[in-house]
Design a protein around this motif. Sequence first.
Motif, mmCIF file in Angstrom:
data_model
loop_
_atom_site.group_PDB
_atom_site.id
_atom_site.type_symbol
_atom_site.label_atom_id
_atom_site.label_comp_id
_atom_site.label_asym_id
_atom_site.label_seq_id
_atom_site.Cartn_x
_atom_site.Cartn_y
_atom_site.Cartn_z
ATOM 1 N N GLU A 67 0.800 -1.222 0.000
ATOM 2 C CA GLU A 67 0.000 0.000 0.000
ATOM 3 C C GLU A 67 0.837 1.279 0.000
ATOM 4 O OE1 GLU A 67 -2.286 0.836 3.470
ATOM 5 O OE2 GLU A 67 -0.806 -0.005 4.835
ATOM 6 N N LEU A 68 0.191 2.397 -0.328
ATOM 7 C CA LEU A 68 0.824 3.712 -0.249
ATOM 8 C C LEU A 68 1.296 3.963 1.186
ATOM 9 C CD1 LEU A 68 -1.745 5.766 -2.353
ATOM 10 C CD2 LEU A 68 0.649 5.408 -2.974
ATOM 11 N N HIS A 69 2.594 4.249 1.349
ATOM 12 C CA HIS A 69 3.150 4.397 2.692
ATOM 13 C C HIS A 69 4.464 5.169 2.615
ATOM 14 C CE1 HIS A 69 5.318 0.911 1.108
ATOM 15 N NE2 HIS A 69 6.237 1.113 2.031
ATOM 16 N N TRP A 70 5.048 5.441 3.769
ATOM 17 C CA TRP A 70 6.375 6.031 3.848
ATOM 18 C C TRP A 70 7.028 5.588 5.154
ATOM 19 C CZ3 TRP A 70 1.933 8.676 4.857
ATOM 20 C CH2 TRP A 70 1.834 9.385 6.052
ATOM 21 N N HIS A 71 8.343 5.827 5.251
ATOM 22 C CA HIS A 71 9.111 5.397 6.413
ATOM 23 C C HIS A 71 9.866 6.577 7.019
ATOM 24 C CE1 HIS A 71 8.463 1.180 5.261
ATOM 25 N NE2 HIS A 71 8.766 1.536 4.037
ATOM 26 N N THR A 72 10.299 6.396 8.247
ATOM 27 C CA THR A 72 11.040 7.445 8.952
ATOM 28 C C THR A 72 12.544 7.342 8.712
ATOM 29 O OG1 THR A 72 11.052 6.052 10.932
ATOM 30 C CG2 THR A 72 9.301 7.690 10.741
ATOM 31 N N VAL A 73 12.983 6.309 8.000
ATOM 32 C CA VAL A 73 14.376 6.173 7.568
ATOM 33 C C VAL A 73 14.368 5.674 6.130
ATOM 34 C CG1 VAL A 73 15.295 5.720 9.881
ATOM 35 C CG2 VAL A 73 14.518 3.804 8.468
ATOM 36 N N ASP A 74 15.538 5.699 5.487
ATOM 37 C CA ASP A 74 15.634 5.198 4.124
ATOM 38 C C ASP A 74 15.280 3.722 4.061
ATOM 39 O OD1 ASP A 74 16.593 7.690 3.285
ATOM 40 O OD2 ASP A 74 18.676 7.124 3.615
ATOM 41 N N ALA A 92 6.977 0.705 -9.022
ATOM 42 C CA ALA A 92 6.860 1.585 -7.860
ATOM 43 C C ALA A 92 7.049 3.026 -8.296
ATOM 44 C CB ALA A 92 7.905 1.219 -6.805
ATOM 45 N N THR A 93 6.301 3.914 -7.665
ATOM 46 C CA THR A 93 6.470 5.345 -7.890
ATOM 47 C C THR A 93 6.933 5.983 -6.594
ATOM 48 O OG1 THR A 93 4.750 5.429 -9.597
ATOM 49 C CG2 THR A 93 5.341 7.501 -8.534
ATOM 50 N N ALA A 94 8.026 6.746 -6.685
ATOM 51 C CA ALA A 94 8.560 7.471 -5.535
ATOM 52 C C ALA A 94 8.085 8.920 -5.599
ATOM 53 C CB ALA A 94 10.084 7.418 -5.539
ATOM 54 N N ARG A 101 8.625 9.908 -9.627
ATOM 55 C CA ARG A 101 9.209 9.133 -10.732
ATOM 56 C C ARG A 101 8.871 7.673 -10.523
ATOM 57 N NH1 ARG A 101 15.646 8.941 -12.510
ATOM 58 N NH2 ARG A 101 15.434 7.318 -14.101
ATOM 59 N N THR A 102 8.533 6.981 -11.624
ATOM 60 C CA THR A 102 8.139 5.585 -11.581
ATOM 61 C C THR A 102 9.272 4.689 -12.061
ATOM 62 O OG1 THR A 102 5.837 6.222 -11.974
ATOM 63 C CG2 THR A 102 6.404 3.921 -12.360
ATOM 64 N N PHE A 103 9.452 3.554 -11.370
ATOM 65 C CA PHE A 103 10.526 2.615 -11.674
ATOM 66 C C PHE A 103 9.955 1.214 -11.842
ATOM 67 C CE2 PHE A 103 12.342 6.054 -9.225
ATOM 68 C CZ PHE A 103 13.532 6.346 -9.883
ATOM 69 N N ASP A 104 10.662 0.404 -12.641
ATOM 70 C CA ASP A 104 10.296 -0.987 -12.857
ATOM 71 C C ASP A 104 11.401 -1.877 -12.292
ATOM 72 O OD1 ASP A 104 7.879 -0.553 -14.715
ATOM 73 O OD2 ASP A 104 9.462 0.600 -15.688
ATOM 74 N N PHE A 105 11.014 -2.933 -11.572
ATOM 75 C CA PHE A 105 11.969 -3.805 -10.900
ATOM 76 C C PHE A 105 11.762 -5.258 -11.301
ATOM 77 C CE2 PHE A 105 11.444 -0.147 -8.092
ATOM 78 C CZ PHE A 105 12.766 0.173 -7.782
ATOM 79 N N GLN A 106 12.862 -6.000 -11.312
ATOM 80 C CA GLN A 106 12.808 -7.437 -11.525
ATOM 81 C C GLN A 106 13.877 -8.101 -10.675
ATOM 82 O OE1 GLN A 106 13.794 -8.449 -15.632
ATOM 83 N NE2 GLN A 106 14.792 -6.469 -15.839
ATOM 84 N N TYR A 128 9.936 9.564 1.591
ATOM 85 C CA TYR A 128 9.386 9.494 0.241
ATOM 86 C C TYR A 128 8.139 8.605 0.260
ATOM 87 C CZ TYR A 128 13.173 11.623 -2.544
ATOM 88 O OH TYR A 128 14.067 12.493 -3.120
ATOM 89 N N GLY A 129 7.016 9.113 -0.196
ATOM 90 C CA GLY A 129 5.826 8.288 -0.341
ATOM 91 C C GLY A 129 5.997 7.321 -1.500
ATOM 92 N N HIS A 130 5.520 6.084 -1.355
ATOM 93 C CA HIS A 130 5.660 5.110 -2.427
ATOM 94 C C HIS A 130 4.699 3.939 -2.240
ATOM 95 C CE1 HIS A 130 8.404 3.778 0.794
ATOM 96 N NE2 HIS A 130 8.243 2.545 0.341
ATOM 97 N N TYR A 131 4.547 3.175 -3.292
ATOM 98 C CA TYR A 131 3.828 1.906 -3.285
ATOM 99 C C TYR A 131 4.708 0.921 -4.036
ATOM 100 C CZ TYR A 131 2.964 2.938 -8.168
ATOM 101 O OH TYR A 131 3.159 3.217 -9.501
ATOM 102 N N ILE A 132 4.407 -0.376 -3.959
ATOM 103 C CA ILE A 132 5.079 -1.383 -4.772
ATOM 104 C C ILE A 132 3.996 -2.319 -5.300
ATOM 105 C CG2 ILE A 132 6.801 -3.218 -4.847
ATOM 106 C CD1 ILE A 132 8.231 -1.821 -2.556
#
Length: 489
Positions: A380-387, A399-401, A409-414, A425-429
């Motif tokens: 889900e859409l979330h963020w953290h207090t550290v990297d 994922a979009t950061a 910016r959106t990234f693709d992972f494999q 940074y807010g993000h989802y995966i």
Amino acid sequence: MLLPHLPILLLALGSVSALDPQLAEFFKNKAVRPLSLAERAAAGIKPRHLRPFTEPADVRLNKRDSITSPDVGQPATWETNTQPQPQRGATGSTFGSSDTNIELDRQNPDNVAPPTTDSGIVPNLKWSFSLSHTRLLKGGWVREQVIQDLPPSVDVAAAELRLEPNAYRELHWHRVAEWGYILNGTGRVSAIDEDGKSYISDIQGPTNGEDPDIYYFPPGVPHSIQALGTGLEILIIFTDGNFDRTGTTFMLSDWLARTPLSIISQNLGINISELANIPQKDPYIIQATEPPLPLGHAEESAPKSPDGEVPNPYVFRLKDQEKQIAKGGGGWVKIQDSVTNFKAFILIFRMIFLGTNRTHQVSKEIASALVFVEPNGLRELHWHTVDEWLYILHGKARATAFAGSSTSRTFDFQVGDTGVFPVSYGHYIKNLSPTEPLIYLEIFKAERFVDFSATQWLALTPPQVVADLLNISVATVQGLKREKQLIIK
């Protein structure tokens, strides 16, 4: 780049005969994609869009400088054997030629045709170990992701280490903490603590559908790692992005090579003649002259310390940890930290010395989570207090950061990709597969795993405030989930 358009320029001048013969032959046999819409249509090349246009042509022409319709942000797709093109809706254009890395374009569709929600300048937050330099050694190899590969503010480095059967990583220690996830194979680790207590344990990767082992060595703890009969491959995390700088890793053989033999002889109580063949350069990986005892015989492999054994293990069996089923129904997580549910592995995070009141500050070093996302599921859409540092173990993800100030910016992972989401940074995966799970690691240089859920925040805010902000109904706001979902179907 003028070269792709050179034939058109020369045709305008009357001929290509002025070209070097090799270039003339090249352009004679190379299809150069026409650049104008009229030329593309005449050549039978149909424009590709992520969705059909519904507006009349004259209306679309009046909007050529803007996005013609809302973009829901789905990933761009291309038919098999067709070249990915930097087009999305009515924006972008085709490549002027085929001179692009098609394989990389296919692996990174959101670099080629990003969603229109991407905005501003966000640094690269993705690195593939396949792009890392591999150091080939007798008995294995190692490749790293360090400060040069991801934003330097992310103070974590990583390595993939492969040991051939019976080979071992030589005796060493680090200024920083070392955390390892066993990717495959079997091995054996040994260490001592500052009180002279000893430790030895077998380690193994995923077997029979069960999760693998992880290990953790606090800063300064000397240790070795040896592969057993099947070989060993490990993902290793270090709590310093600039891991390769001098003063971070210390090899025992390298230390002795930099010390006078008379000192070594006196210190070890060994005749100096016995030291004539000590290595003059650390080998990093060593091939065993004799095979170790097989898996399950760790206790018989090392001398017993007169000071006893470490009171808690350096190795943790992930298979023995209960899964935390996500409230959103889209998967599960296993969190390892000093507070949430890692108290059975106290040494890693809070080891109390027997008979004293001293406490290791290991809890300040690393927290982690093994995340399993069902097909089509969403972290889900979330963020953290550290990297957050991540590593993809299985599947494909998107994922979009969100970096704040209208930038994203959106990234693709494999598999084999690493990535970072800097602090806050807010993000989802998103799992992109309708049939395969997405499995990955989240790593934090922190005492405990902490995240904030966007949905939960909205659900626990006065409904009218949220309704006014997002221009939705109060009833819709009141229907939002009040418990953290973690992973959503």
